[in-house]
Design an enzyme around this catalytic site. Structure first.
Site, PDB file in Angstrom:
ATOM      1  N   THR A 116       2.017  -4.452   4.526  1.00 19.96           N
ATOM      2  CA  THR A 116       1.934  -4.755   5.960  1.00 19.96           C
ATOM      3  C   THR A 116       1.494  -6.192   6.246  1.00 19.96           C
ATOM      4  O   THR A 116       1.835  -6.739   7.292  1.00 19.96           O
ATOM      5  CB  THR A 116       0.930  -3.804   6.652  1.00 19.96           C
ATOM      6  OG1 THR A 116      -0.337  -3.925   6.006  1.00 19.96           O
ATOM      7  CG2 THR A 116       1.404  -2.375   6.614  1.00 19.96           C
TER       8      THR A 116
ATOM      9  N   THR B  69       0.807  -1.217   0.000  1.00 12.11           N
ATOM     10  CA  THR B  69       0.000   0.000   0.000  1.00 12.11           C
ATOM     11  C   THR B  69       0.841   1.268   0.000  1.00 12.11           C
ATOM     12  O   THR B  69       0.486   2.269  -0.638  1.00 12.11           O
ATOM     13  CB  THR B  69      -0.895   0.005   1.269  1.00 12.11           C
ATOM     14  OG1 THR B  69      -1.760  -1.114   1.190  1.00 12.11           O
ATOM     15  CG2 THR B  69      -1.715   1.265   1.387  1.00 12.11           C
TER      16      THR B  69
HETATM   17  N1  ASP Z   1      -2.225  -5.946   0.875  1.00 10.73           N
HETATM   18  C1  ASP Z   1      -1.217  -4.970   1.191  1.00 10.73           C
HETATM   19  C2  ASP Z   1       0.102  -5.693   1.334  1.00 10.73           C
HETATM   20  O1  ASP Z   1       0.372  -6.260   2.336  1.00 10.73           O
HETATM   21  C3  ASP Z   1      -1.582  -4.245   2.420  1.00 10.73           C
HETATM   22  C4  ASP Z   1      -0.583  -3.237   2.877  1.00 10.73           C
HETATM   23  O2  ASP Z   1       0.391  -2.933   2.259  1.00 10.73           O
HETATM   24  O3  ASP Z   1      -0.783  -2.710   3.964  1.00 10.73           O
HETATM   25  O4  ASP Z   1       0.855  -5.695   0.391  1.00 10.73           O
END
Ligand code: ASP
Length: 348
Positions: free
Chosen positions: A89, A13
């Site tokens: 994340t 993200t």
């Molecule tokens: N789906 C994303 C990932 O983990 C969520 C994020 O980056 O927070 O790549």
């Protein structure tokens, strides 16, 4: 002295910005980072940028990706004073744990960070997370880095990476580390918790050793009241299975059903290593034998993972299985801290 930091972008993200015309989220070109974050120029550091392509949603992280990342750090290690890795994340704690095992004798900061809101949207937490991670990675005192270990930075907190887990999808404080204190807290000042930070290797001649083998013949078995024996058997009878992280209740308890214990015993006799970790996030460690309901596990040779997280336990098993050590050595290694991932039961 101006420190050199490598900012590695892997996806997630954080790297998204909103197209002003269409409103759609697009991958941000980090070459323009100073335009978006001009205050980066205030940090006493020279920042280079590297995109590890293809960019991925962190749901697609896997052992090959971790090995690529470790090799990239090896290649760039002598040219930089610190590394900041931008990562989705969802699986960041797995990546942080895996890297901590792959990078032996680490003497430079590696900080993983990401964000809940894309970098290019109003109120994004990504801006502070990047700026503060870079500032910490560039912080040195007496010629040694303030945090020479694999860390995870999120929402004003710096954690030991292999102690973390993601526990919130909505709030900015998305990560916790219930069994280990924060390494630093960011407020008006950055307050380092030096007692908790891993020191640089004492022997300065020790060079970074990068491991490049991970063996994923592992599984996670999460126990729950009512679990069917067929489910347990299906997991334990996977061909070539080498090790299992078994998520037990409380301080390491499991159903006393003799048929369940017999399935575990059979797998252990076949050579499968079963490590017990607790489903409780904090407050202590697995203590096999504390209650009658875990006594049988000790009798059949289930190994205690003490206060390790599931994320660290599964990546540690992949790492140890990828080395040439014997099964006895692997069992011994699972019961002691290699990179600060667990509180040593011997108090060491
Ligand atoms: N789906 C994303 C990932 O983990 C969520 C994020 O980056 O927070 O790549």
């Amino acid at each position: 002295m101006k420190r050199k930091i490598l900012l590695i972008y892997t996806g997630g993200t954080i790297g998204m910005v909103q197209n002003a015309e269409t409103g759609a989220l697009e991958v941000f070109n980090f070459k323009d980072i100073y335009t978006l974050l001009p205050m980066l120029r205030l940090i006493e550091a020279h920042i280079d940028f590297y995109a590890l392509l293809p960019l991925i949603d962190s749901a697609d992280t896997n052992p090959n990706f971790w090995i690529r990342l470790a090799k990239l750090i090896e290649e760039k290690y002598d040219s930089y004073d610190g590394f900041v890795i931008l990562h989705g994340t969802d699986t960041m704690s797995f990546t942080a744990s895996a890297l901590s095992f792959l990078l032996e004798n680490l003497a430079k900061p590696i900080i993983l960070t990401g964000s809940q809101l894309p970098l290019g949207v109003l109120r994004s937490d990504g801006r502070d997370n990047i700026i503060n991670s870079i500032e910490i990675a560039a912080s040195y005192g007496k010629n040694e880095p303030c945090v020479p270990e694999v860390c995870l930075y999120f929402d004003n907190s710096l954690f030991r990476g292999n102690r973390t887990y993601k526990d919130n999808v909505r709030t900015f404080n998305a990560f916790s580390s219930s069994n280990y204190p924060k390494l630093a807290e960011v407020g008006v000042n950055i307050k380092y918790n030096y007692d908790a930070i891993m020191p640089c290797p004492k022997d300065k001649k020790l060079k970074l050793k990068v491991h490049t083998q991970l063996d994923n013949r592992v599984a996670i078995l999460k126990l729950y009241p009512g679990i069917r024996l067929e489910n347990v058997e299906a997991i334990l009878s996977v061909p070539d299975l080498k090790a299992v992280v078994m998520e037990t209740f409380g301080s390491g308890n499991a159903p006393g059903d003799p048929a369940f214990i017999a399935l575990l015993k059979k797998a252990i006799e076949r050579g499968v290593v079963i490590v017990s970790v607790t489903q409780c996030k904090g407050g202590g460690a697995v203590e096999i034998g504390k209650y009658a309901s875990s006594f049988a596990l000790g009798e059949i040779g289930v190994v205690s993972g003490f206060d390790i997280t599931t994320e660290a336990a599964i990546t540690k098993l992949m790492f140890l299985l990828g080395t040439n050590i014997s099964k006895q050595e692997l069992i011994a290694s699972m019961q002691q801290s290699l990179r600060g991932e667990m509180t040593n039961p011997q108090g060491k």
